[in-house]
Scaffold this active site. Structure first.
Site, PDB file in Angstrom:
ATOM      1  CB  ALA A 166    -147.357  51.398  20.328  1.00  0.00           C
ATOM      2  CB  CYS A 167    -148.406  47.201  24.046  1.00  0.00           C
ATOM      3  SG  CYS A 167    -147.457  47.544  25.536  1.00  0.00           S
ATOM      4  CG  ASP A 168    -153.980  48.185  25.707  1.00  0.00           C
ATOM      5  OD1 ASP A 168    -154.307  49.128  24.973  1.00  0.00           O
ATOM      6  OD2 ASP A 168    -154.619  47.131  25.789  1.00  0.00           O
ATOM      7  CB  SER A 170    -144.353  47.349  23.932  1.00  0.00           C
ATOM      8  OG  SER A 170    -144.326  47.960  25.200  1.00  0.00           O
ATOM      9  CB  ILE A 196    -151.528  52.913  21.910  1.00  0.00           C
ATOM     10  CG1 ILE A 196    -150.941  51.663  21.258  1.00  0.00           C
ATOM     11  CG2 ILE A 196    -152.414  53.646  20.907  1.00  0.00           C
ATOM     12  CD1 ILE A 196    -151.957  50.700  20.721  1.00  0.00           C
TER      13      ILE A 196
END
Length: 532
Positions: free
Chosen positions: A442-444, A450, A476
Site C-alpha cells: 500500500a502507498c498513497d 507499490s 491506502i
C-alpha cells in the site's frame, strides 16, 4: 499484529506552506493519476477518428466529445469522493459534478445566445469541461456525506438502515448538484476563462518558457503536483479538446532536463552519485520516474539553474515548432511522451527533448567541473553529500520512495538488513496463528512504487515454492479489512493500521530491495507449515 523496522528512525514531522501544498498536490494527484488510462484512451480516439486524425471516422468521432465532457470529469469526481468516503462519497461526488456540468453548459448557452444576438458573425464559446469542478466538489461531497452519516449513526431503527442510507445519499447528492449547478459552475467557468487568458498572453508574448523558472524548482521540492494536476492538466485538456493538442502537457513532463543532469553526473560526478547516475538515467528517461534525479540537484542547488535553462529550451522549441501532445504523458517517460505526441509534432517534440537534454548537460557539466576539487576533498574527509541529498529529497516528498532508496549505497541496505531481524521473528511467531492468504503493498496512490514492490515479493514467493498467496498493490485509502498482511513504507504504516487494524503490518525502508522480503517469505512458509 504489527511490526516495524527497528533500524528505522522516525522522520521528523514538518509543517508550513510547503507541506500543505504537497498534501494538496498529493490529493489532486490521487484523483487524476488513476484515471490517466481514460485520458490516454481519449487521446487515442482523437488521434485516429477526428477530422484531422490518422483514420477519420465520422461515427467513432462522436465518442470524443461526450468522453471528455462527461466521462472524464465524472470518473475524476468518483475517484476523489471514493478517496474520502469510499462508494458513498464517490456516488455523491459524481451527482454533484453532473450538476456542475449542466450548470456550465447553461451558462455557455446563455452567453452564446446573447453574443450571437449582438453579432451574428461572432465566434461562440466552446464547452468548459468540469475537471476543476470535479476536483472541487469531490472532497466537499465526500467529507460532507461522511459528516452527515455520523449525525445519525446508531440512531436508525433496525430494519430501516438501507432506506435511510439510500435516501440520505440521494437527497444530499441532489443538494450538492444544485450547488454545483450555480456557484461552482460559475466559479469554475470564470477561473478557466482567467487561466486560459493568462496562458494565451504568455504564448502571444513568447513568455511561456518563463514557466520553467517555477516548474523546475517546484519539481525538485515535490510541489509540482498542485500546478500540474490542478492547472496544467485541466487547461491542457480543454485546449486539446478545442484544437486537438496542447503544449501545456509538455511543460512538466519533458524528460530531457532530468536526463541531461544525470548524464552530466555520469561523466563528471564523483563517488556514489557518479556510479548510480547511469541507472537513474534509465529509470528517469524510460521509466518516467523523475524523482530519481532530484537528489542530484539537491546535492548542489546551483544545478537547478541547469534544469531551468533546459526546461526553457524545451518549451521554446515546442513553442516555435508547434510541438504538442494530445493528452497528458503519465508517467513522464519518453515512451509516454511519444505515444501522446500529436500528428505532425514528432520532429518538434523529439528535438525539444534532445535540446533540453543538451542544454542541461552542458550547464550542469560546467558547474560540476568547476567544483570538482572541492567535492573530491569533501568526499575524502568522509562527507556523504549524496546520501544527505537523498534523505533531504525524501523529507521534501514527505515519505520514502523505492526509486530514491534504490540510489543508496549497498552499505545502507546492509545496515538496514542487519538490524531488522528481531521484529521479524516475533512477527513470524504471531503470524502462525492465522492463515496468510492475502498480501497488499500500500502507498498513497496505489501505483508505481507499490506495484514494483508487489512484483518483487511475488517473484521471491514463487522461487520459494509459495504459489497460493495473493500479492497485490493498492492505495491506502482503498484498503479493506479482508487482507492478512500489509506492507508499507514506514511513514505510511500508521495510516494503513487505521484502515486494517486486524492485519499484520510490515514496514520497509523501500519497496525495491528491502531485506524484510526474505523475512516475509519465511513468515508465509512457516505459516503454511503451521496450518497444515
Amino acid at each position: 499484529m504489527t511490526t516495524t523496522s527497528a533500524s528505522q528512525e522516525a522522520q521528523p514531522r514538518t509543517g508550513g506552506v510547503r507541506v500543505r501544498v504537497q498534501r494538496f498536490g498529493t490529493f489532486l494527484s490521487g484523483m487524476i493519476m488513476p484515471n490517466i488510462p481514460a485520458l490516454i484512451a481519449w487521446g487515442i480516439f482523437t488521434a485516429f477518428f477526428i477530422d484531422v486524425g490518422w483514420t477519420p471516422n465520422e461515427g467513432l468521432a462522436t465518442i470524443v466529445g461526450p468522453f471528455i465532457h462527461y466521462l472524464l470529469p465524472l470518473i475524476i469526481a468518483y475517484t476523489g469522493g471514493y478517496m474520502v468516503y469510499q462508494q458513498r462519497g464517490g456516488v455523491v461526488a459524481t451527482i454533484a459534478t453532473m450538476g456542475a456540468i449542466a450548470g456550465s453548459d447553461l451558462l455557455i448557452a446563455d452567453f452564446n445566445a446573447e453574443l450571437l444576438a449582438a453579432d451574428p458573425n461572432a465566434a461562440p464559446l466552446g464547452e468548459v469541461h468540469m475537471f476543476i469542478g470535479a476536483m472541487i466538489l469531490a472532497p466537499i461531497a465526500g467529507f460532507s456525506m461522511k459528516w452527515l452519516d455520523k449525525l445519525w449513526a446508531d440512531k436508525i431503527k433496525s430494519g430501516f438502515e438501507m432506506l435511510v442510507n439510500m435516501f440520505s445519499a440521494g437527497i444530499w447528492g441532489f443538494v450538492l448538484a444544485i450547488v454545483g449547478f450555480y456557484p461552482i459552475a460559475w466559479v469554475v467557468n470564470g477561473l478557466m476563462s482567467a487561466l486560459s487568458t493568462a496562458v494565451e498572453f504568455l504564448v502571444a508574448s513568447n513568455l511561456l518558457p518563463l514557466t520553467s523558472i517555477l516548474i523546475e524548482p517546484a519539481k525538485v521540492l515535490f510541489l509540482n503536483n498542485a500546478v500540474n494536476h490542478g492547472v496544467l492538466t485541466p487547461l491542457g485538456t480543454q485546449e486539446a479538446a478545442d484544437s486537438g493538442s496542447s503544449i501545456l502537457f509538455l511543460l512538466e513532463a519533458n524528460p530531457g532536463p532530468g536526463l541531461g543532469l544525470l548524464l552530466a553526473f555520469a561523466i563528471f560526478g564523483i563517488g556514489a552519485a557518479r556510479a548510480s547516475a547511469p541507472g537513474a538515467a534509465l529509470i528517469q528517461f524510460v521509466g518516467g520516474i523523475h524523482e530519481v534525479y532530484f537528489p542530484y540537484a539537491l546535492m548542489k542547488p546551483t544545478l537547478i539553474i541547469a534544469l531551468i535553462f533546459g526546461g526553457m529550451t524545451g518549451v521554446t522549441t515546442n513553442m516555435l515548432l508547434g510541438g504538442a501532445l494530445r493528452a497528458p504523458a503519465a508517467p513522464g517517460s519518453i515512451i509516454a511522451v511519444l505515444a501522446q505526441t500529436a500528428s505532425g509534432s514528432y520532429f518538434a517534440v523529439i528535438l525539444s527533448v534532445i535540446l533540453s537534454t543538451a542544454v542541461t548537460f552542458i550547464i550542469a557539466s560546467i558547474i560540476l567541473r568547476s567544483s570538482r576539487k572541492r567535492d573530491l576533498a569533501a568526499a575524502e574527509s568522509g562527507g556523504d553529500a549524496f546520501g544527505a541529498a537523498i534523505s533531504q529529497t525524501e523529507r521534501n516528498k514527505g515519505k520514502s520512495s523505492s526509486a530514491l532508496s534504490g540510489l543508496r549505497t549497498d552499505a545502507d541496505a546492509e545496515s538496514a538488513g542487519a538490524t531488522a531481524g528481531a521484529t521479524a521473528t516475533a512477527t513470524a511467531t504471531a503470524a502462525a496463528d492465522t492463515p496468510i492468504d492475502t498480501i497488499i503493498f500500500a502507498c498513497d496512490a496505489g501505483m508505481g512504487s507499490s506495484a514494483m514492490g508487489a512484483s518483487v515479493l511475488r517473484n521471491k514467493l514463487k522461487k520459494a515454492g509459495v504459489t497460493d498467496v495473493s500479492v497485490t498493490n493498492s492505495a491506502i485509502a482503498n484498503l479493506t479489512t479482508n487482507v492478512d498482511l500489509v506492507i508499507t513504507q514506514q511513514q505510511l504504516t500508521d495510516r494503513a493500521q487505521e484502515k486494517t487494524p486486524d492485519a499484520i503490518h510490515v514496514s520497509v525502508d523501500n519497496f525495491m530491495n528491502s531485506p524484510k522480503y526474505d523475512e516475509v517469505v519465511e513468515m508465509v512458509r512457516k505459516n503454511r507449515e503451521e496450518q497444515q
